[in-house]
Design a protein around this motif. Structure first.
Motif, PDB file in Angstrom:
ATOM      1  N   GLY A 253       0.800  -1.218   0.000  1.00 60.03           N
ATOM      2  CA  GLY A 253       0.000   0.000   0.000  1.00 60.03           C
ATOM      3  C   GLY A 253       0.834   1.269   0.000  1.00 60.03           C
ATOM      4  N   ARG A 254       2.136   1.139   0.107  1.00 59.74           N
ATOM      5  CA  ARG A 254       3.017   2.315   0.106  1.00 59.74           C
ATOM      6  C   ARG A 254       3.864   2.293  -1.154  1.00 59.74           C
ATOM      7  NH1 ARG A 254       4.229   4.416   5.342  1.00 59.74           N
ATOM      8  NH2 ARG A 254       4.871   6.179   4.089  1.00 59.74           N
ATOM      9  N   GLU A 255       3.825   3.352  -1.912  1.00 62.13           N
ATOM     10  CA  GLU A 255       4.660   3.471  -3.105  1.00 62.13           C
ATOM     11  C   GLU A 255       6.111   3.654  -2.673  1.00 62.13           C
ATOM     12  OE1 GLU A 255       4.154   3.381  -6.470  1.00 62.13           O
ATOM     13  OE2 GLU A 255       2.180   2.593  -5.956  1.00 62.13           O
ATOM     14  N   VAL A 256       7.002   2.898  -3.287  1.00 59.26           N
ATOM     15  CA  VAL A 256       8.415   2.966  -2.919  1.00 59.26           C
ATOM     16  C   VAL A 256       8.967   4.366  -3.176  1.00 59.26           C
ATOM     17  CG1 VAL A 256      10.714   2.040  -3.372  1.00 59.26           C
ATOM     18  CG2 VAL A 256       8.764   0.503  -3.251  1.00 59.26           C
ATOM     19  N   ASP A 257       8.608   4.977  -4.286  1.00 63.02           N
ATOM     20  CA  ASP A 257       9.095   6.336  -4.556  1.00 63.02           C
ATOM     21  C   ASP A 257       8.673   7.310  -3.452  1.00 63.02           C
ATOM     22  OD1 ASP A 257      10.496   5.720  -6.834  1.00 63.02           O
ATOM     23  OD2 ASP A 257       9.024   6.557  -8.231  1.00 63.02           O
ATOM     24  N   GLU A 258       7.454   7.150  -2.944  1.00 59.70           N
ATOM     25  CA  GLU A 258       6.991   8.018  -1.848  1.00 59.70           C
ATOM     26  C   GLU A 258       7.756   7.734  -0.564  1.00 59.70           C
ATOM     27  OE1 GLU A 258       2.751   7.627  -1.506  1.00 59.70           O
ATOM     28  OE2 GLU A 258       2.429   8.241  -3.581  1.00 59.70           O
ATOM     29  N   LEU A 259       8.031   6.460  -0.302  1.00 62.32           N
ATOM     30  CA  LEU A 259       8.824   6.113   0.880  1.00 62.32           C
ATOM     31  C   LEU A 259      10.223   6.706   0.784  1.00 62.32           C
ATOM     32  CD1 LEU A 259       7.778   2.389   1.350  1.00 62.32           C
ATOM     33  CD2 LEU A 259       7.302   4.271   2.921  1.00 62.32           C
ATOM     34  N   VAL A 260      10.823   6.624  -0.389  1.00 64.00           N
ATOM     35  CA  VAL A 260      12.153   7.197  -0.599  1.00 64.00           C
ATOM     36  C   VAL A 260      12.110   8.697  -0.333  1.00 64.00           C
ATOM     37  CG1 VAL A 260      13.904   7.726  -2.343  1.00 64.00           C
ATOM     38  CG2 VAL A 260      12.945   5.413  -2.187  1.00 64.00           C
ATOM     39  N   GLU A 261      11.094   9.361  -0.852  1.00 59.61           N
ATOM     40  CA  GLU A 261      10.977  10.809  -0.641  1.00 59.61           C
ATOM     41  C   GLU A 261      10.853  11.133   0.842  1.00 59.61           C
ATOM     42  OE1 GLU A 261       8.442  14.621  -2.322  1.00 59.61           O
ATOM     43  OE2 GLU A 261       7.909  12.610  -2.980  1.00 59.61           O
ATOM     44  N   THR A 262      10.082  10.346   1.564  1.00 63.47           N
ATOM     45  CA  THR A 262       9.927  10.561   3.010  1.00 63.47           C
ATOM     46  C   THR A 262      11.256  10.366   3.714  1.00 63.47           C
ATOM     47  OG1 THR A 262       7.612   9.875   2.949  1.00 63.47           O
ATOM     48  CG2 THR A 262       8.730   9.749   5.082  1.00 63.47           C
TER      49      THR A 262
ATOM     50  N   VAL B 209      14.342  10.621   2.539  1.00 66.83           N
ATOM     51  CA  VAL B 209      15.268  11.705   2.214  1.00 66.83           C
ATOM     52  C   VAL B 209      14.846  12.992   2.920  1.00 66.83           C
ATOM     53  CG1 VAL B 209      16.190  13.163   0.357  1.00 66.83           C
ATOM     54  CG2 VAL B 209      15.984  10.692   0.015  1.00 66.83           C
ATOM     55  N   ASN B 210      13.570  13.316   2.876  1.00 66.83           N
ATOM     56  CA  ASN B 210      13.114  14.574   3.485  1.00 66.83           C
ATOM     57  C   ASN B 210      13.278  14.582   5.002  1.00 66.83           C
ATOM     58  OD1 ASN B 210      12.479  15.882   1.089  1.00 66.83           O
ATOM     59  ND2 ASN B 210      10.395  15.082   1.063  1.00 66.83           N
ATOM     60  N   ARG B 211      13.246  13.421   5.631  1.00 66.88           N
ATOM     61  CA  ARG B 211      13.431  13.352   7.080  1.00 66.88           C
ATOM     62  C   ARG B 211      14.901  13.427   7.481  1.00 66.88           C
ATOM     63  NH1 ARG B 211       8.478  13.981   7.464  1.00 66.88           N
ATOM     64  NH2 ARG B 211       7.021  12.490   8.313  1.00 66.88           N
ATOM     65  N   ILE B 212      15.794  13.006   6.582  1.00 63.98           N
ATOM     66  CA  ILE B 212      17.214  12.911   6.926  1.00 63.98           C
ATOM     67  C   ILE B 212      18.030  14.082   6.383  1.00 63.98           C
ATOM     68  CG2 ILE B 212      19.325  11.538   6.580  1.00 63.98           C
ATOM     69  CD1 ILE B 212      17.491   9.033   6.633  1.00 63.98           C
ATOM     70  N   VAL B 213      17.794  14.443   5.139  1.00 63.85           N
ATOM     71  CA  VAL B 213      18.631  15.445   4.462  1.00 63.85           C
ATOM     72  C   VAL B 213      18.090  16.839   4.749  1.00 63.85           C
ATOM     73  CG1 VAL B 213      19.450  16.260   2.210  1.00 63.85           C
ATOM     74  CG2 VAL B 213      19.245  13.803   2.657  1.00 63.85           C
ATOM     75  N   PRO B 214      18.947  17.742   5.221  1.00 63.50           N
ATOM     76  CA  PRO B 214      18.486  19.101   5.476  1.00 63.50           C
ATOM     77  C   PRO B 214      18.097  19.823   4.185  1.00 63.50           C
ATOM     78  CG  PRO B 214      20.857  18.969   5.754  1.00 63.50           C
ATOM     79  CD  PRO B 214      20.365  17.572   5.494  1.00 63.50           C
ATOM     80  N   ALA B 215      17.118  20.696   4.280  1.00 69.31           N
ATOM     81  CA  ALA B 215      16.725  21.506   3.112  1.00 69.31           C
ATOM     82  C   ALA B 215      17.814  22.547   2.877  1.00 69.31           C
ATOM     83  CB  ALA B 215      15.390  22.172   3.369  1.00 69.31           C
ATOM     84  N   GLY B 216      18.073  22.816   1.599  1.00 72.09           N
ATOM     85  CA  GLY B 216      19.019  23.873   1.234  1.00 72.09           C
ATOM     86  C   GLY B 216      20.436  23.658   1.586  1.00 72.09           C
TER      87      GLY B 216
END
Length: 191
Positions: A173-182, A184-191
């Protein structure tokens, strides 16, 4: 010991197929000969023993799974942002899916390395060198985050790939691309 490099590569690739399908216990010279479609006894002419076969399979998997430098350069062409990082990690998952056999064989080799010191040494060398090269690419490309960010993302992605390839229903039920995005967004700082 036989010296035909193309045949050796074909035998090692056959060993990777056997590892992915049957596991480390199924990796025998006979199984490799059958998979490669060569006469019985051929693999034993190319490898000194099972340890040698395991070690060479580990080295070959690294070659098969590593993208060409031109592909890496093209992937890193856009500005080094967190969004680029998301796309790079999604690309990584697609590449691993295309080389699923190699990925599953590597998992088998990692487990087998707990029982075979020579294999453990080779995998530590090969995986460590690849990790170091990827860290250098990360830093040289100016991607957001430091060495700890990179290591945390590496560990998270290896866990995601392990689940995706071994127990995909856990992530149903979870798209792998969406999981990857989550991730990365939780670990990698913005900017």
């Amino acid at each position: 010991m036989a010296r035909n490099p193309e045949r050796r590569t074909a035998l090692v690739d056959a060993a990777i197929e056997v590892l992915a399908r049957e596991g480390a216990r199924g990796l025998t010279f006979r199984a490799v000969d059958n998979e490669a479609g060569v006469p019985p006894g051929t693999a034993s002419n190319y490898f000194t023993g099972r340890d040698d076969l395991f070690t060479q399979a580990g080295a070959r998997i690294q070659v098969r799974m590593t993208p060409g430098q031109a592909d890496v350069d093209e992937a890193l062409r856009p500005a080094p942002t967190r969004e680029l990082y998301v796309r790079l990690m999604q690309w990584l998952v697609r590449r691993m899916a295309e080389e699923r056999t190699g990925y599953l064989a590597m998992l088998e080799l990692r487990l087998e390395s707990t029982r075979r010191p020579a294999l453990r040494a080779e995998l530590n060398r090969a995986v460590g060198a690849e990790l170091e090269a990827n860290l250098r690419h990360h830093l040289d490309a100016g991607l957001p985050g430091d060495a700890d960010t990179f290591l945390t993302l590496y560990l998270a992605m290896t866990g995601l790939l392990l689940e995706h390839f071994t127990l995909p229903d856990v992530l149903s039920g979870r798209e792998v691309d969406e999981l990857v995005e989550t991730v990365v967004n939780r670990i990698v700082p913005a900017g």
